[in-house]
Scaffold this motif. Structure first.
Motif, mmCIF file in Angstrom:
data_model
loop_
_atom_site.group_PDB
_atom_site.id
_atom_site.type_symbol
_atom_site.label_atom_id
_atom_site.label_comp_id
_atom_site.label_asym_id
_atom_site.label_seq_id
_atom_site.Cartn_x
_atom_site.Cartn_y
_atom_site.Cartn_z
ATOM 1 N N PRO A 135 56.785 41.615 31.201
ATOM 2 C CA PRO A 135 56.669 40.592 30.156
ATOM 3 C C PRO A 135 57.030 39.194 30.644
ATOM 4 O O PRO A 135 56.910 38.228 29.901
ATOM 5 N N LEU A 136 57.513 39.085 31.881
ATOM 6 C CA LEU A 136 58.037 37.811 32.361
ATOM 7 C C LEU A 136 57.044 37.040 33.221
ATOM 8 O O LEU A 136 56.927 35.824 33.103
ATOM 9 N N GLN A 137 56.326 37.729 34.100
ATOM 10 C CA GLN A 137 55.409 37.050 35.002
ATOM 11 C C GLN A 137 53.979 37.276 34.536
ATOM 12 O O GLN A 137 53.428 38.358 34.676
ATOM 13 N N ARG A 138 53.390 36.255 33.978
ATOM 14 C CA ARG A 138 52.064 36.360 33.388
ATOM 15 C C ARG A 138 51.026 36.719 34.454
ATOM 16 O O ARG A 138 50.955 36.099 35.505
ATOM 17 N N GLY A 139 50.219 37.735 34.158
ATOM 18 C CA GLY A 139 49.153 38.123 35.066
ATOM 19 C C GLY A 139 49.562 39.105 36.140
ATOM 20 O O GLY A 139 48.727 39.567 36.908
ATOM 21 N N TRP A 140 50.866 39.452 36.225
ATOM 22 C CA TRP A 140 51.338 40.340 37.283
ATOM 23 C C TRP A 140 51.222 41.797 36.834
ATOM 24 O O TRP A 140 52.175 42.414 36.407
ATOM 25 N N THR A 197 44.814 45.022 35.172
ATOM 26 C CA THR A 197 44.166 43.735 35.374
ATOM 27 C C THR A 197 45.139 42.709 35.939
ATOM 28 O O THR A 197 46.266 42.584 35.465
ATOM 29 N N ALA A 198 44.686 41.994 36.958
ATOM 30 C CA ALA A 198 45.415 40.836 37.486
ATOM 31 C C ALA A 198 44.541 39.611 37.279
ATOM 32 O O ALA A 198 43.314 39.694 37.361
ATOM 33 N N THR A 199 45.157 38.473 36.998
ATOM 34 C CA THR A 199 44.394 37.264 36.712
ATOM 35 C C THR A 199 44.897 36.085 37.534
ATOM 36 O O THR A 199 45.946 36.147 38.169
ATOM 37 N N SER A 200 44.093 35.026 37.515
ATOM 38 C CA SER A 200 44.466 33.739 38.089
ATOM 39 C C SER A 200 44.872 33.865 39.560
ATOM 40 O O SER A 200 44.256 34.595 40.330
ATOM 41 N N GLU A 201 45.937 33.143 39.960
ATOM 42 C CA GLU A 201 46.323 33.108 41.373
ATOM 43 C C GLU A 201 46.795 34.466 41.885
ATOM 44 O O GLU A 201 46.688 34.760 43.077
ATOM 45 N N LEU A 202 47.299 35.318 40.997
ATOM 46 C CA LEU A 202 47.729 36.647 41.422
ATOM 47 C C LEU A 202 46.530 37.522 41.774
ATOM 48 O O LEU A 202 46.571 38.306 42.723
ATOM 49 N N ALA A 203 45.455 37.385 41.017
ATOM 50 C CA ALA A 203 44.227 38.108 41.343
ATOM 51 C C ALA A 203 43.632 37.576 42.640
ATOM 52 O O ALA A 203 43.142 38.342 43.477
ATOM 53 N N TRP A 236 35.839 39.823 44.028
ATOM 54 C CA TRP A 236 34.847 38.875 43.516
ATOM 55 C C TRP A 236 34.942 37.511 44.191
ATOM 56 O O TRP A 236 33.931 36.899 44.528
ATOM 57 N N SER A 237 36.151 37.015 44.379
ATOM 58 C CA SER A 237 36.307 35.643 44.880
ATOM 59 C C SER A 237 35.944 35.505 46.350
ATOM 60 O O SER A 237 35.789 34.390 46.847
ATOM 61 N N THR A 238 35.813 36.622 47.071
ATOM 62 C CA THR A 238 35.452 36.548 48.488
ATOM 63 C C THR A 238 33.967 36.802 48.719
ATOM 64 O O THR A 238 33.490 36.691 49.848
ATOM 65 N N GLU A 239 33.237 37.150 47.660
ATOM 66 C CA GLU A 239 31.794 37.360 47.782
ATOM 67 C C GLU A 239 31.099 36.004 47.864
ATOM 68 O O GLU A 239 31.205 35.199 46.932
ATOM 69 N N PRO A 240 30.369 35.713 48.939
ATOM 70 C CA PRO A 240 29.741 34.392 49.071
ATOM 71 C C PRO A 240 28.722 34.087 47.982
ATOM 72 O O PRO A 240 28.470 32.924 47.676
#
Length: 210
Positions: free
Chosen positions: A112-117, A139-145, A184-188
């Motif tokens: 509940p403390l670290q959003r997206g973790w 699910t992980a989001t944002s910079e953690l994803a 997803w973020s590494t797919e050109p």
């Protein structure tokens, strides 16, 4: 008689994209440059091939356009480039794991403390999805994803299991028999998973108050 809109894909979503490409396109290739004029369009691809057409429809990912992965000659107009950069391409990563048994309730809310973790786990081992499959995803989001997609699979698995074991201290949680997540973020051809746009309310307020 009951009907269901649920479609199960045995592998990954990329299978659907590649299947469509095999059906409607020549082959799955990366485009590097698009040259266009009143006389037509030329599409230059990474493998050296060139396709000519009278017209084309561009359906590039927002991340591809923002990172200038494709060169446009003539350059896109200023208003188009401004619109492209008003939006944000984000990372939204789901990690799937399969166990020998289902030891969890329907939904699990953890950190509940670290959003997206790895804060929300969801079960697919349910009657309306994949009964008795013992599959759980988180699910992980944002910079953690973004970070998860750039580290070894084993490290991400270890982090996810650590959260699960903290959530169920009285349960002996084994290693999963399967663990999978996309990058997803590494797919050109994508460079991200989800698009977010500017706040519409703020835009309306600006127009009204101006």
């Amino acid at each position: 008689m009951t009907t269901s809109s649920l479609i199960l894909v045995a592998s990954t979503f990329n299978t659907i994209i590649r299947g469509e490409a095999d059906t409607f396109l020549r082959k799955m290739i990366l485009t590097t440059e698009i040259s266009y004029s009143d006389e037509g369009v030329e599409i230059h691809n990474k493998d050296g091939s060139c396709i000519q057409a009278s017209y084309i429809i561009c359906t590039f990912s927002l991340g591809v356009l923002q990172n200038n992965a494709v060169k446009f000659t003539l350059a896109l107009s200023e208003w188009k480039q401004t619109t492209i950069h008003k939006f944000t391409i984000g990372t939204y990563t789901k990690s799937f794991m399969q166990f020998d048994e289902t030891f969890w309730p329907k939904d699990i809310y953890t950190d509940p403390l670290q959003r997206g973790w790895y804060s929300v786990f969801q079960s697919l081992s349910m009657p309306e999805f994949l009964p008795e499959s013992n599959i759980l995803f988180v699910t992980a989001t944002s910079e953690l994803a973004w970070r998860a997609e750039r580290q070894p699979n084993a490290q991400t698995r270890s982090e996810v299991l650590a959260v699960l074991r903290k959530t169920f201290p009285n349960v002996t949680i084994p290693e999963p028999t399967g663990f999978l997540y996309p990058w997803w973020s590494t797919e050109p051809g994508l460079t991200g998973a989800i698009r977010t746009g500017p706040c519409r309310r703020r835009w309306i307020c600006t127009r009204i108050c101006a």
